[in-house]
Design a protein around this motif. Sequence first.
Motif, PDB file in Angstrom:
ATOM      1  N   UNK A   6      63.069  30.121  22.175  1.00  0.00           N
ATOM      2  CA  UNK A   6      61.924  30.944  21.767  1.00  0.00           C
ATOM      3  C   UNK A   6      62.062  31.391  20.307  1.00  0.00           C
ATOM      4  N   UNK A   7      63.266  31.735  19.896  1.00  0.00           N
ATOM      5  CA  UNK A   7      63.474  32.156  18.520  1.00  0.00           C
ATOM      6  C   UNK A   7      63.203  30.999  17.557  1.00  0.00           C
ATOM      7  N   UNK A   8      63.685  29.819  17.892  1.00  0.00           N
ATOM      8  CA  UNK A   8      63.429  28.660  17.043  1.00  0.00           C
ATOM      9  C   UNK A   8      61.933  28.343  16.987  1.00  0.00           C
ATOM     10  N   UNK A   9      61.241  28.490  18.115  1.00  0.00           N
ATOM     11  CA  UNK A   9      59.779  28.313  18.131  1.00  0.00           C
ATOM     12  C   UNK A   9      59.103  29.327  17.212  1.00  0.00           C
ATOM     13  N   UNK A  10      59.607  30.565  17.228  1.00  0.00           N
ATOM     14  CA  UNK A  10      59.054  31.595  16.345  1.00  0.00           C
ATOM     15  C   UNK A  10      59.250  31.209  14.882  1.00  0.00           C
ATOM     16  N   UNK A  11      60.424  30.708  14.550  1.00  0.00           N
ATOM     17  CA  UNK A  11      60.685  30.308  13.170  1.00  0.00           C
ATOM     18  C   UNK A  11      59.752  29.176  12.746  1.00  0.00           C
ATOM     19  N   UNK A  12      59.477  28.257  13.636  1.00  0.00           N
ATOM     20  CA  UNK A  12      58.542  27.167  13.332  1.00  0.00           C
ATOM     21  C   UNK A  12      57.147  27.741  13.057  1.00  0.00           C
ATOM     22  N   UNK A  13      56.730  28.695  13.882  1.00  0.00           N
ATOM     23  CA  UNK A  13      55.420  29.329  13.664  1.00  0.00           C
ATOM     24  C   UNK A  13      55.397  30.086  12.339  1.00  0.00           C
ATOM     25  N   UNK A  14      56.426  30.880  12.068  1.00  0.00           N
ATOM     26  CA  UNK A  14      56.482  31.623  10.807  1.00  0.00           C
ATOM     27  C   UNK A  14      56.439  30.671   9.619  1.00  0.00           C
ATOM     28  N   UNK A  15      57.152  29.573   9.746  1.00  0.00           N
ATOM     29  CA  UNK A  15      57.182  28.575   8.682  1.00  0.00           C
ATOM     30  C   UNK A  15      55.778  28.019   8.440  1.00  0.00           C
ATOM     31  N   UNK A  16      55.064  27.680   9.494  1.00  0.00           N
ATOM     32  CA  UNK A  16      53.713  27.131   9.332  1.00  0.00           C
ATOM     33  C   UNK A  16      52.756  28.181   8.765  1.00  0.00           C
ATOM     34  N   UNK A  17      52.928  29.446   9.159  1.00  0.00           N
ATOM     35  CA  UNK A  17      52.076  30.510   8.616  1.00  0.00           C
ATOM     36  C   UNK A  17      52.329  30.697   7.117  1.00  0.00           C
ATOM     37  N   UNK A  18      53.590  30.686   6.715  1.00  0.00           N
ATOM     38  CA  UNK A  18      53.921  30.833   5.290  1.00  0.00           C
ATOM     39  C   UNK A  18      53.385  29.648   4.485  1.00  0.00           C
ATOM     40  N   UNK A  19      53.509  28.448   5.035  1.00  0.00           N
ATOM     41  CA  UNK A  19      52.960  27.265   4.357  1.00  0.00           C
ATOM     42  C   UNK A  19      51.450  27.393   4.200  1.00  0.00           C
ATOM     43  N   UNK A  20      50.781  27.883   5.226  1.00  0.00           N
ATOM     44  CA  UNK A  20      49.335  28.066   5.177  1.00  0.00           C
ATOM     45  C   UNK A  20      48.948  29.052   4.076  1.00  0.00           C
ATOM     46  N   UNK A  21      49.700  30.134   3.967  1.00  0.00           N
ATOM     47  CA  UNK A  21      49.446  31.114   2.905  1.00  0.00           C
ATOM     48  C   UNK A  21      49.628  30.453   1.542  1.00  0.00           C
ATOM     49  N   UNK A  22      50.717  29.729   1.372  1.00  0.00           N
ATOM     50  CA  UNK A  22      50.974  29.069   0.093  1.00  0.00           C
ATOM     51  C   UNK A  22      49.900  28.025  -0.230  1.00  0.00           C
ATOM     52  N   UNK A  23      49.461  27.293   0.780  1.00  0.00           N
ATOM     53  CA  UNK A  23      48.434  26.259   0.569  1.00  0.00           C
ATOM     54  C   UNK A  23      47.069  26.854   0.216  1.00  0.00           C
ATOM     55  N   UNK A  24      46.839  28.097   0.602  1.00  0.00           N
ATOM     56  CA  UNK A  24      45.534  28.730   0.391  1.00  0.00           C
ATOM     57  C   UNK A  24      45.552  29.848  -0.645  1.00  0.00           C
TER      58      UNK A  24
END
Length: 154
Positions: free
Chosen positions: A45-63
């Motif tokens: 679950x923690x690793x899944x959370x890190x994957x989600x956080x990573x995708x959210x940060x990428x989305x912020x950077x992309x936008x």
Amino acid sequence: MQKTAENALARIRMLKQEKALKAETSTDIARDWDERLIRLKTTEHLLDLYVLFESFCKSVLDNLSIMEEQKKCPAEVKVAITSLIFAAPTCTKDVPELMTLRKIFEKKYGEKFVSEETNLQSPDCAVNLAMVMKLRYYYEEAAKIENRKLKANV
């Protein structure tokens, strides 16, 4: 905002690698099969959370360019922003940059945005619910593991 999001992304990637390595050894020291299963599930679950956080940060950077142009939170990045805001207080120990991002978003979009858009009871809530469930599960199970350790040491 860009530097903070990049720093968060770098920390999250590092934590993912670190946690994956620790997962292998932590199950070896588990006292029984139940504890081993709990540790594996918690780490998953923690690793899944890190994957989600990573995708959210990428989305912020992309936008970033869209975010800088608009006063209101763009729809393209709303889930990412509200999810990072929601997770920040819970995860500040592991990823302190999330709290910095939360403050940046709060300053940019206002306290009302933060309170309304991250309120799980609100129909306008845009927080990723899978992330909420994983956060809840992870911290509940981590507390159980800690309680077992305390009982074993007494």
